[in-house]
Design a protein around this motif. Structure first.
Motif, short mmCIF file in Angstrom:
data_model
loop_
_atom_site.label_atom_id
_atom_site.label_comp_id
_atom_site.label_asym_id
_atom_site.label_seq_id
_atom_site.Cartn_x
_atom_site.Cartn_y
_atom_site.Cartn_z
N ASP A 142 -13.89 1.86 -9.98
CA ASP A 142 -15.03 2.22 -9.14
C ASP A 142 -15.94 1.02 -8.88
O ASP A 142 -16.70 1.03 -7.91
N ALA A 143 -15.87 0.03 -9.75
CA ALA A 143 -16.64 -1.20 -9.50
C ALA A 143 -15.91 -2.03 -8.45
O ALA A 143 -14.78 -1.73 -8.06
N SER A 144 -16.54 -3.09 -7.99
CA SER A 144 -15.98 -3.81 -6.85
C SER A 144 -15.06 -4.94 -7.28
O SER A 144 -15.33 -5.65 -8.24
N ARG A 145 -13.97 -5.09 -6.55
CA ARG A 145 -13.06 -6.23 -6.63
C ARG A 145 -12.25 -6.25 -5.35
O ARG A 145 -12.29 -5.30 -4.57
N SER A 146 -11.48 -7.30 -5.13
CA SER A 146 -10.71 -7.43 -3.89
C SER A 146 -9.61 -6.37 -3.82
O SER A 146 -9.22 -5.77 -4.82
#
Length: 814
Positions: A209-213
């Motif tokens: 749920d956190a951001s990454r590519s």
């Protein structure tokens, strides 16, 4: 200043310090606007230090020397960059051993560096010890959060799962919102190792749920799905698979994920939804590998799958016998007018694959008889000719191909048919028959790619037959019809042949046209060498690796303003706020700081892709990434600037050109090159082609490191060098990758008496092959290129030749 006694450590002469300040970013919709807007109003324009690569260690110290502590730290940092972790650790320790005689900030830097060096060397206990000293003694240092992350990785390496969890959790407390996804994934790994499955799944879910590519996020979701499956939580697993499908775009991968989701549902007893997933696969991706498993699952569960669909899936899976059976079943059950031409095409190819030539020809003929207006009509004609060829009936194949050109000359396939006729004549000892066919092809279909290829073959055949006048005529015609690299190639050959007959005027004109036609190509660089009467890979008289960077940047930024209409005043190189704030740059920079280099480069790669058409953004990123030592990403960004300008590398400002063709790891390259007698510019050209200066580069055959050494060759070189405790992964260290590559290239140079063209071919394809090509060519570098029988090796040598020509201009003086 405080000084330290150092034994046997070289000095450092760095340029301006690398700036690691945070910088904002661009979003895709605003990328092009950045190229024409100022980064900040002139009155608020900052004047930070220009990020620049540190200079090499050039001046050796006497056995015992007194060196300022800050300089010792720079020496240690350079060892760390070069992968000389043992030397880096020893040098950091010399600072720590001085105690309070050294400033606290310098002791802190040494403790942190010692921990990172030990971690990257794989000495996890030493890393934990050093990082613990740093965290305890310097609690207010801004690098404490990164030290926690690094120590967490060291604890993972020691299987100290609880300690790792504590470190990553503390990192998240201290540095929230940056790389939460990556820290949470590591926490999940440790929890899973402890058997805390529910906690691990919660951490993984939070990581997703956190951001990454996009790509790493898809892989993370797939991994989470498999963990859910391992504990029987099918609904949650399928939800993660669906999350992957929202991200994935590659058909092969999508089809496999859909099958995995369907199997999960079926195994959980949800037959209806599981089979629906399988049917979606065969309907959407019948040509992908996973479709066969989906089809078999449907059939095993009594679900109908049409014969036409079965045939397509079986054909794609190369199960030709069953595919034929399915196609024939469909054709017997379907009215003649409703059978698609594609079925007969696939049926013919399947019959041919199992060796039934006559049945194949009949299937293709059915298209010609019953589908004369279908787009596959011309393809069926070509397939008939190919069937004769594959059955070793060369006259039959030629007859069929000629028939296409004679009767169906209006079809787009007619040009290919003529090419195949000429090719078959030429490769079956009938070059005199081939040449008029290729001439006819060029005259009838002058704009076809087949005409260009045919003229090259005709020219080559004429040359091999000793008809130099005919070869020159073909190349001259090519030069008028081709574009880009092919045109440059043709002009180069015209020039060589004109020289052969003593016409220096025509030769010089042709060489100049080759140089202008495609500057960043082998053919242009080779023509330039011939014009200057310079042998292949002739080194410059002297080398220049130190430049006035401030003046070079001013020149580059004046060019950027003129070329792209940029009206901003002040320095252009600092990152625009919109770039500095881009989450991918923020994450990538932080990942780089905690030595998570592969993950960082993925984030940078997404960013660079989005701004490849925004030259000012690419320029800023090239400088910023160079300052981080993210060299591969910096090179890509610099290349985007030059491509956007539509100029050759050497027509761009030298500062930008040198970022595209850099001289990183200079002292390591010079040291190894001197030891093994390899020109440093040749080493730089090889490294750039092999890895784009990415020391963690890998390839399918096990090639790794800056010089992409394969395992077998690495083991051989280690034996020759008596390299202690050799492991293939050591080649990820820059100094080792350069040393092994320089040794092996130097060995090839000695083997081939300094002939760099042959040496590079030997480096790529093996010395045995290179020796045979050298014998065929008689030592002539141009004939050697034509003698190379492996296309990838020819391209390899030509691209390194091209790079060498550019490096020679950028870093050499005559």
């Amino acid at each position: 200043p405080v000084v330290i006694i150092v034994t046997g450590v070289p000095t450092d002469t760095p340029e301006a310090a690398i700036s690691a300040e945070t910088n904002p970013q661009l979003n895709p919709n605003e990328a092009r606007d950045v190229a024409v807007q100022p980064t900040l109003p002139p009155e608020t324009q900052p004047s930070p230090t220009i990020p620049a690569p540190a200079q090499p260690l050039t001046t050796p110290l006497p056995p015992t020397a007194v060196v300022p502590a800050d300089q010792v730290l720079r020496i240690a940092d350079r060892h760390l960059l070069n992968g000389q972790f043992e030397s880096a650790a020893a040098t950091y320790r010399t600072v720590l051993e001085q105690g309070e005689a050294v400033a606290a900030t310098e002791r802190a830097a040494a403790a942190y560096g010692l921990g990172e060096a030990a971690l990257r060397e794989g000495l996890f206990s030493d890393a934990v010890e050093a990082l613990t000293v740093f965290i305890v003694r310097y609690p207010d240092d801004s690098r404490v959060p990164q030290a926690r992350f690094l120590r967490g990785d060291a604890h993972l390496g020691l299987s100290l799962w609880a300690e790792a969890i504590a470190d990553f959790q503390e990192y998240l407390r201290l540095r929230p919102g940056l790389i939460d996804s990556y820290a949470l994934e590591r926490i999940g790994d440790a929890q899973l190792a402890l058997g805390q499955v529910d906690a691990a799944l919660a951490s993984y879910a939070a990581a997703a749920d956190a951001s990454r590519s996009t790509v790493p996020l898809a892989l993370l979701r797939e991994r989470i799905a498999r963990v859910y499956l391992s504990v029987g939580q099918v609904t949650e697993a399928v939800a993660q698979f669906d999350g992957v499908l929202e991200l994935a775009r590659i058909p092969f991968y999508r089809a496999q994920i859909m099958v995995d989701a369907g199997e999960a549902l079926l195994n959980a007893g949800d037959r209806e939804n599981g089979l629906a997933r399988m049917r979606q696969v065969i309907e959407t991706y019948p040509e992908e590998t996973a479709a066969l498993a989906a089809m078999n699952t449907l059939l095993e569960n009594g679900q109908p799958v049409g014969a036409w669909t079965q045939g397509r899936i079986l054909f794609a899976a190369e199960d030709y016998a069953r595919a034929i059976e399915a196609f024939n079943t469909f054709s017997t059950q379907t009215p003649l007018g409703q059978i698609p031409a594609e079925l007969y095409l696939l049926l013919g190819q399947a019959y041919r694959a199992i060796g039934n030539t006559q049945a194949a020809l009949t299937a293709f003929q059915t298209i010609l008889d019953q589908h004369q207006t279908d787009p596959l009509f011309g393809t069926a004609l070509l397939e008939q000719g190919r069937t004769f060829f594959l059955n070793d009936d060369i006259p039959g194949a030629i007859e069929r191909y000629l028939r296409i050109a004679d009767i169906y000359d209006y079809l787009p396939e007619a040009a290919e048919a003529l090419w195949r006729v000429g090719f078959l004549y030429g490769t079956n000892d009938q070059p005199d028959q081939a040449r008029p066919v290729f001439e006819r092809l060029a005259d009838t279909y002058p704009d076809s790619e087949w005409a260009i290829s045919g003229l090259f073959l005709a020219a080559s055949a004429a040359f091999n037959a000793g008809d130099l006048a005919g070869a020159e005529r073909f190349y001259a015609e090519l030069a008028l019809k081709a574009t880009g690299a092919e045109q440059a190639d043709a002009y180069l050959q015209v020039g060589r042949l004109a020289l052969e007959r003593g016409d220096t005027v025509t030769a010089q004109q042709a060489f100049q046209q080759a140089i202008q036609a495609a500057p960043d190509t082998y053919f242009s660089v080779r023509a330039q060498d011939i014009v200057l009467d310079r042998g292949a890979f002739t080194p410059p008289t002297t080398y220049q690796f130190a430049f006035d960077e401030a003046a070079a940047i001013r020149e580059a930024e004046d060019w950027l303003r003129t070329t792209f209409g940029i009206e901003a005043e002040g320095a252009l190189w600092p990152l625009a706020p919109i770039l500095e704030q881009d989450p991918r740059l923020v994450r990538g920079r932080e990942l780089w700081a905690v030595a998570a280099y592969d993950e960082a480069q993925t984030e940078f790669g997404d960013l660079l892709d989005d701004y490849s058409d925004a030259p000012l953004a690419s320029y800023q990123l090239a400088i910023f990434l160079r300052g981080l030592t993210a060299y591969r990403s910096s090179i890509i960004a610099a290349a985007s600037v030059i491509r956007a300008a539509g100029v050759s590398t050497l027509d761009a400002p030298s500062f930008i050109a040198r970022m595209r063709y850099p001289a990183y790891y200079l002292e390591v390259v010079q040291d190894a090159g001197s030891r093994w007698e390899v020109d440093p510019l040749l080493m730089f050209s090889l490294i750039r082609h092999e890895s784009l200066f990415d020391t963690y580069a890998t390839a399918a055959a096990g090639e790794i490191g800056l010089t992409q050494v394969i395992p077998g060759t690495g083991a051989y070189i280690a034996g020759e060098l008596d390299w202690p405790d050799y492991q293939h992964t050591m080649l990820f260290r820059p100094y080792a990758g350069v040393e092994f590559g320089a040794f092996y290239l130097g060995e090839q140079l000695r083997r081939f008496s300094g002939n760099a063209t042959a040496a590079l071919a030997g480096y790529n394809a093996g010395p045995g092959r290179a020796q045979s090509w050298l014998q065929l060519s008689g030592g002539d570098p141009d004939l050697f290129m034509t003698a190379i029988t492996i296309n990838s090796t020819r391209q390899y040598v030509q691209r390194i030749y091209t790079s060498y020509g550019i490096y020679r201009v950028l870093y050499g003086t005559d």
